[in-house]
Design a protein around this motif. Structure first.
Motif, short mmCIF file in Angstrom:
data_model
loop_
_atom_site.label_atom_id
_atom_site.label_comp_id
_atom_site.label_asym_id
_atom_site.label_seq_id
_atom_site.Cartn_x
_atom_site.Cartn_y
_atom_site.Cartn_z
N ASP A 21 0.85 -1.21 0.00
CA ASP A 21 0.00 0.00 0.00
C ASP A 21 0.88 1.25 0.00
O ASP A 21 0.60 2.22 -0.70
N LEU A 24 2.30 1.94 -3.37
CA LEU A 24 1.30 2.39 -4.35
C LEU A 24 0.83 3.83 -4.09
O LEU A 24 0.37 4.50 -5.01
N THR A 25 0.95 4.29 -2.86
CA THR A 25 0.34 5.60 -2.55
C THR A 25 1.33 6.70 -2.15
O THR A 25 0.99 7.88 -2.22
N ALA A 26 2.54 6.32 -1.75
CA ALA A 26 3.46 7.34 -1.21
C ALA A 26 3.99 8.25 -2.32
O ALA A 26 4.07 7.85 -3.48
N ASP A 27 4.33 9.48 -1.94
CA ASP A 27 4.99 10.33 -2.93
C ASP A 27 6.40 10.74 -2.48
O ASP A 27 7.05 11.52 -3.12
#
Ligand SMILES: Cc1ncc(COP(=O)(O)O)c(C=O)c1O
Length: 392
Positions: A21, A24-27
């Motif tokens: 997760d 897939l979501t971190a920037d």
């Protein structure tokens, strides 16, 4: 047949899911909030002011040695380290061009041997009029190596203690976590250790000067790596403040991905250490003292593994290891054994103090202790070991 590995299932399915997760979501993946959060949580758990996350326990040791060099660069100093430890307790000292003296350890808990330590102080003073400046103490296999006498000797001789706690997360001395006695301490989060970030390490200190050097050296020597309140005093530099290099540094940073795992693993650490400690109690109480060294320093132990040191010969010991391996039990040497036996020590030419280290080298090995091992497994192991005929 059993399948007894050094480490089992260190990363749970839920942790793997959280990691995916995150990807897939971190920037932000490096030096971001997750690294900062992990450092804060680790400081709270360890009970220290500052923690610096890096990419291995070896790098943590390297950072400590380089930080000491930056802070005491007047001359090359003499370091003492145990004759039995992992190679990268001492490699950073050697790589920094400083002098190294190895000190013998005790059997079976691999504590620094104080008789050997005292002789070393005497020998160096007599021959060179010199005193060692640093002791890189290693708490090995979960045994705390601290003692009141050692602290007193170091105080009396003005020796700075640094602590390698890479195998001893949560071990204590006098009720206080080891890693809080020296000027700085290191931890490893390699896969087979008490907790893991896959690869990873941490340096801890209460000393702001040391903290500043650690932050700089971890990250190219860059000024901007310091918190703003520390940067202020250097602000008149004549180069761009984004790329101002303060000290010779390197890149030993880890990533936010590893820090996410570290935060999850830290939540389980106390529970897992308790299981390891209970397992170790069954092992230490059950082992036959006629065949094995069993006088373990149990107090404050945060077990890393089950150390087996036979009172027999190297040949017999190797045969026992082979027998256990044939039963599905993975074994390893007691880390580097006697460091003097390794080719890289050829260049270290000081007084030799390695009598016990040699026994550990010849007759020692270990078996994994982790949270997947239970009392039944340990009883099975102890029965197997005790049934061994010993000296042939
Ligand atoms: C005592 C000791 N110091 C340092 C290290 C180095 O840690 P890492 O494997 O994370 O580089 C180890 C590794 O097992 C170790 O046992």
């Amino acid at each position: 047949m059993k399948s007894w590995k050094l480490m089992n299932n260190a990363i749970t399915p839920a942790q793997r899911q959280r990691l995916s997760d995150f990807v897939l979501t971190a920037d932000r993946f490096s030096q971001g909030d997750e690294v900062r959060r992990f450092e804060e949580q680790w400081s709270e758990w360890q009970g220290c002011k500052y923690s610096v996350f890096c990419n291995s326990g070896s790098s943590a040791n390297f950072l400590i040695v380089q930080a000491m060099k930056e802070l005491h660069s007047d001359t090359n100093h003499l370091w003492i380290a145990p004759a039995t430890t992992w190679a990268t307790t001492v490699s950073p000292i050697m790589m920094s061009g400083q002098a190294l003296q190895l000190c013998d350890v005790t059997i079976p808990s691999m504590n620094l041997c104080l008789d050997s330590f005292k002789q070393i102080l005497y020998q160096h003073k007599r021959s060179f009029g010199a005193r060692p400046k640093f002791l890189f103490l290693a708490h090995l296999l979960g045994f705390n190596s601290m003692s009141d006498e050692l602290i007193h000797l170091c105080d009396e001789n003005n020796i700075t203690i640094l602590e390698d706690c890479c195998e001893s997360h949560g071990a204590t001395f006098s009720g206080k976590k080891i890693g809080n006695f020296g000027r700085a301490s290191s931890f490893s989060f390699y896969y087979g250790h008490h907790m893991t970030t896959i690869e990873g390490g941490m340096v801890c200190t209460d000393d702001e000067e040391v903290y500043e050097k650690l932050l700089l050296i971890r990250s190219h020597g860059l000024l901007r790596e310091l918190p703003p309140y520390m940067q202020v005093k250097y602000k008149d530099q004549k180069v761009d403040e984004n790329f101002t290099f303060m000290v010779p540094g390197y890149n030993m940073r880890s990533t936010d991905f590893n820090a996410v795992l570290g935060q999850m693993q830290l939540k389980q650490l106390d529970k897992h250490n308790e299981i390891r400690r209970d397992n170790f109690g069954v092992f230490a109480n059950g082992l036959d003292k006629d065949k094995f060294y069993t006088d373990f320093k149990v107090e404050g132990n945060s077990s890393f593994c089950f150390p087996v040191i036979t009172k027999s010969t190297r040949g017999d010991t190797l045969a026992l290891r082979k027998h256990l391996e044939s039963q599905g039990v993975e074994t390893r040497p007691i880390i580097a054994g006697n460091l003097y036996e390794h080719p890289f020590m050829n260049r270290v030419n000081q007084y030799r103090h390695d009598k016990n280290a040699e026994v550990i080298h010849q007759n020692g090995f270990y078996i994994g202790n982790n949270h997947a091992v239970d009392a039944g497994d340990v009883t099975w192991l102890v029965e197997k070991l005790n049934a061994w005929k010993g000296k042939q």
